[in-house]
Design an enzyme around this catalytic site. Structure first.
Site, PDB file in Angstrom:
ATOM      1  N   CYS A  70       0.868  -1.171   0.000  1.00  0.00           N
ATOM      2  CA  CYS A  70       0.000   0.000   0.000  1.00  0.00           C
ATOM      3  C   CYS A  70       0.906   1.222   0.000  1.00  0.00           C
ATOM      4  O   CYS A  70       1.702   1.406   0.930  1.00  0.00           O
ATOM      5  CB  CYS A  70      -0.864  -0.025   1.256  1.00  0.00           C
ATOM      6  SG  CYS A  70      -1.871   1.448   1.508  1.00  0.00           S
ATOM      7  N   CYS A 180      -0.748   3.643  -6.491  1.00  0.00           N
ATOM      8  CA  CYS A 180      -1.700   3.116  -5.514  1.00  0.00           C
ATOM      9  C   CYS A 180      -2.040   1.721  -5.993  1.00  0.00           C
ATOM     10  O   CYS A 180      -2.386   1.535  -7.168  1.00  0.00           O
ATOM     11  CB  CYS A 180      -2.966   3.982  -5.469  1.00  0.00           C
ATOM     12  SG  CYS A 180      -4.312   3.206  -4.520  1.00  0.00           S
TER      13      CYS A 180
HETATM   14  N1  DGL Z   1      -3.994   0.641  -1.881  1.00  0.00           N
HETATM   15  C1  DGL Z   1      -3.572   1.832  -1.280  1.00  0.00           C
HETATM   16  C2  DGL Z   1      -2.339   2.465  -1.893  1.00  0.00           C
HETATM   17  O1  DGL Z   1      -1.578   1.771  -2.511  1.00  0.00           O
HETATM   18  C3  DGL Z   1      -4.493   2.787  -0.606  1.00  0.00           C
HETATM   19  C4  DGL Z   1      -5.896   2.970  -1.028  1.00  0.00           C
HETATM   20  C5  DGL Z   1      -6.699   3.644   0.055  1.00  0.00           C
HETATM   21  O2  DGL Z   1      -6.955   2.947   1.041  1.00  0.00           O
HETATM   22  O3  DGL Z   1      -7.027   4.817  -0.066  1.00  0.00           O
HETATM   23  O4  DGL Z   1      -2.104   3.615  -1.742  1.00  0.00           O
END
Ligand code: DGL
Length: 260
Positions: A70, A180
């Protein structure tokens, strides 16, 4: 080795999907903080406390390494987690360097969450790569919500992306970087919208290579069989319908992998 992949939600599955293809003998844990997704629109303090709670849980499961799959959690919390917990912790970094190396002196659009694009970590990355005039940042928060509800290529997704990406002079850009992990589910729609010369890069291979290096893993098969256990905010997912829903994410990622 037990290896945890952690994300606010199902975005991190895209990094795990790549890891599972090249590491045939590991015991994988996937932790999606479904009670608290999305992270990208919350405060840094909140995200830090969510990540800390997830780390405590994962360490209690006896994991030998944690991949923070993430970008948002990495941006906010990876430094603090590394100071606190003595195990290999691998974070995500938007693949800006990959874009700049492939097309020197050409602009790159880095799409991520609001927290990631306003954070100190990305500012430092841009500075270190001397990309102040080459990197443009864009938040695409709705993609996180679309992905969570498995709305991958609807008319609403396409309309959202067309509107958000309409005002760029794409002739000046070589690539778009998906900063993301939730955005990996939308490569087909992005490919449809972006001009053919604009390449799409993600950080999955870079992160998994870093995991292999830091945790000293082998990509050749051993006597151990690969396994996967999934948790939503600390509750093991055992319900057959939910597991089938997760399988749908993985099959989607099979299709997205080849798109660039
Ligand atoms: N999957 C996440 C990232 O790579 C975050 C998405 C979220 O929870 O806003 O930033």
């Amino acid at each position: 080795m037990k290896i945890a992949f952690f994300d606010s939600g199902i975005g991190g599955l895209s990094v795990l999907h790549h890891a599972m293809k090249i590491l045939p003998s590991e015991e994988f844990i996937f932790f999606a903080d479904e009670d608290n997704v999305p992270y990208g629109t919350k405060s840094r303090e909140e995200v830090l406390s969510f990540v800390d709670a997830a780390f405590k849980f994962l360490i209690a499961q006896g994991v030998g390494a944690i991949v923070v799959a993430c970008n948002t959690a990495t941006s906010v919390a990876v430094k603090v987690m590394r100071e606190k917990y003595p195990l290999p912790i691998i974070g995500m970094e938007p693949a800006l360097k990959v874009g700049l190396d492939a097309f020197p002196n050409r602009k790159v659009l880095v799409a991520a969450t609001a927290i990631t694009i306003t954070g100190e970590k990305i500012r430092r990355l841009i500075k270190n790569l001397r990309a102040e005039n080459l990197a443009e940042l864009k938040a695409l928060p709705n993609l996180v919500e679309f992905a969570e509800r498995q709305e991958f290529n609807s008319a609403a997704v396409e309309k959202y992306l067309r509107e958000e990406l309409a005002n760029y002079d794409w002739e000046n850009f070589s690539s778009m970087v998906l900063g993301c992990t939730h955005f990996n589910y939308f490569k087909d729609t992005l490919r449809k919208i972006l001009p053919p010369h604009v390449k799409i890069f993600d950080g999955n291979a870079g992160t998994v290579n870093e995991l292999i290096r830091r945790a000293n893993l082998k990509s050749s098969p051993t006597a151990n069989r690969q396994s996967l256990t999934i948790y939503y905010s600390g509750r093991e997912v055992i319900d057959a319908a939910e597991l089938a829903r997760l399988e749908k994410f993985l099959r989607r990622l099979d299709k997205m992998e080849a798109i660039e």
